[in-house]
Design an enzyme around this catalytic site. Structure first.
Site, PDB file in Angstrom:
ATOM      1  CG  ASN A 149      19.801  42.206  14.497  1.00 32.02           C
ATOM      2  OD1 ASN A 149      19.387  43.075  15.281  1.00 32.02           O
ATOM      3  ND2 ASN A 149      19.051  41.707  13.533  1.00 32.02           N
ATOM      4  NE  ARG A 172      17.881  45.159  11.408  1.00 28.46           N
ATOM      5  CZ  ARG A 172      16.734  44.783  11.943  1.00 28.46           C
ATOM      6  NH1 ARG A 172      16.719  43.939  12.950  1.00 28.46           N
ATOM      7  NH2 ARG A 172      15.611  45.256  11.483  1.00 28.46           N
ATOM      8  CG  HIS A 219      12.365  45.343   5.753  1.00 27.94           C
ATOM      9  ND1 HIS A 219      11.006  45.271   5.523  1.00 27.94           N
ATOM     10  CD2 HIS A 219      12.575  44.596   6.860  1.00 27.94           C
ATOM     11  CE1 HIS A 219      10.433  44.516   6.432  1.00 27.94           C
ATOM     12  NE2 HIS A 219      11.365  44.098   7.275  1.00 27.94           N
ATOM     13  NE  ARG A 222       5.481  44.704  12.658  1.00 29.03           N
ATOM     14  CZ  ARG A 222       6.674  44.706  12.076  1.00 29.03           C
ATOM     15  NH1 ARG A 222       6.847  45.310  10.922  1.00 29.03           N
ATOM     16  NH2 ARG A 222       7.693  44.113  12.644  1.00 29.03           N
ATOM     17  CD  GLU A 250      17.723  42.345   6.238  1.00 29.01           C
ATOM     18  OE1 GLU A 250      17.298  41.187   6.420  1.00 29.01           O
ATOM     19  OE2 GLU A 250      17.157  43.343   6.685  1.00 29.01           O
TER      20      GLU A 250
END
Ligand code: ADP
Length: 401
Positions: free
Chosen positions: A7, A91, A180, A241, A385
């Site tokens: 990643n 990823r 996601h 956020r 993941e």
């Protein structure tokens, strides 16, 4: 087959080495501060102590070289030689409308990922550096790309189009993509297995609540809708956020506060959410602690965060005309007993009965936390993941051989 999962971010690179015979992790780690002085490599072999190394790592090519050095080190390595790595899985945050699943890296795939730089300017260029760095260090080793957006590509137009002039979709591909996806796919599949029911018979709401947070309505094993949009800013209130706000706030604030587009963008992405409301932290642990100590702003942040999550679960239950399974995952979803309790106690009308004792138990296993009589099964499913990326990489490379 041994698969290395990468990643790559702009100044960091996380890795995990899997033995796909039993899906065990042989080693994992991260390189931080790439391109800055004193970069840090933290390497964690499965059965040996962690190793930390500080050195100068100016680019991703050197970062991957350092990862290979760590993995093949005589003392703390997990491999005798780099040749034991059969494939690398990456990823990738944004796959646009082009990538509806994971694919083998080819020149054409790289060109497509480059064309998507506009849609994910912070992420996709960094992922690309990861791919080229692997090519430079491990020529000939097959690479697979796994996209955060791909699982949500099943959304119908009613979910993915925004009610704005259609020319903007045609010209710039402005639409909901969702993110996601690997996590929503992994936990929905795992939940169906634990329940012993076919995935395509269930209506699920999956809540991936970490620093970033998103919900998805999953019907028949496919995303019907998801809360993140063209970018990961839309939807739930998150650590830093804002999630959903009236879009008219943007020009209004720019005008009143004399802020530039970049400044407003940074305000909404990095200085909003739980951090802004609590005035304490973006970290759920710290906010919960302050709330329990009587801090009113922390309580307000927690209340807003859980209220907005509850609204999305209700909306998705309506979108699917029902809900069979509610799943919590990621850092907050897996660990915050208080969040799960507050959310579930507020939506009992849906047929949700949380078992407070099961909810309070800690475990790393996927599990049901609702009462036996609860019409909706509430579950905690730890996400993974990296494992899903390793699985996709393994099956795609095996098929191509
Ligand atoms: P990312 O989106 O960066 O992958 P994670 O999924 O790791 O994030 O989630 C990080 C969040 O999980 C942080 O807000 C952290 O406070 C929260 N978290 C981790 N452990 C706990 C815990 N025991 N209780 C409540 N929140 C927790």
């Amino acid at each position: 087959m041994k698969v290395l999962v990468i990643n790559a971010g702009s100044s960091s690179l996380k890795y995990q080495l899997y033995d796909m015979r039993d899906e065990s992790v042989l080693a994992s780690g991260r390189v931080e501060r790439i391109g800055m002085d004193s970069s840090i490599v933290t390497h964690e072999p499965a059965d040996k102590p962690e190793v930390r190394d500080v050195s100068e790592i100016l680019d991703h090519v050197t970062a991957v070289k350092r990862v290979i050095d760590m993995l093949t080190h005589p003392d703390h390595g997990a491999l005798e030689s780099m040749k034991e790595i059969d494939a690398v899985g990456h990823r990738i945050v944004h796959g646009g409308e082009v990538f509806k699943g994971s694919v083998l890296v080819t020149q054409e795939v790289k060109n497509e990922i480059r064309r998507l730089f506009d849609l994910a300017p912070l992420h996709n260029p960094a992922h690309m550096m990861g791919i080229t760095a692997v090519e430079a260090n491990m020529p000939g080793v097959p690479q697979v790309v796994v996209f955060d957006t791909a699982f949500h590509q099943t959304m119908p137009k009613t979910s993915y189009l925004y009610p704005i002039p259609k020319v903007l979709y045609r010209r710039h591909k402005i639409r909901r993509y969702g993110f996601h996806g690997t996590s929503h796919a992994y936990v929905s599949d795992m939940a169906a297995k634990v329940l012993g029911k076919p995935l395509d018979t269930l209506k699920m709401v999956t809540c991936h609540i970490g620093n970033g947070a998103s919900c998805a309505a999953i019907q028949d094993g496919k995303t019907l809708d998801t809360s993140m949009g063209m970018t990961p800013l839309e939807g739930l209130m998150m650590g830093t956020r804002s999630g959903d706000i009236d879009p008219a706030i943007v020009p209004f604030v720019m005008n009143k506060e004399e802020l530039s587009l970049n400044e407003v963008n940074s305000m909404l992405n990095k200085h909003s959410g739980m951090l802004a409301i609590s005035g304490i932290s973006s970290d759920m642990r710290e906010v919960t602690e302050a709330m329990n100590d009587g801090d009113e702003n922390a309580k307000l942040a927690f209340d807003m965060y859980t209220y907005r999550l509850k609204k999305y679960i209700g909306a998705y239950a309506a979108a699917m005309n029902g809900i069979d399974v509610l799943i919590f995952t990621a850092g907050v979803g897996e660990n915050s007993v208080a969040l799960r309790e507050t959310v579930c106690q507020g939506i009992t009308f849906l047929g949700i009965e949380l078992d407070l004792e099961l909810n309070a138990q800690r475990s790393k296993e996927a599990r049901v936390i609702s009462t036996p009589s609860s019409r909706v099964k509430v579950m905690v499913v730890p996400t993974n993941e990296e494992l899903l990326i390793a699985r996709d990489t393994y099956s795609i490379v095996k098929e191509a051989q």
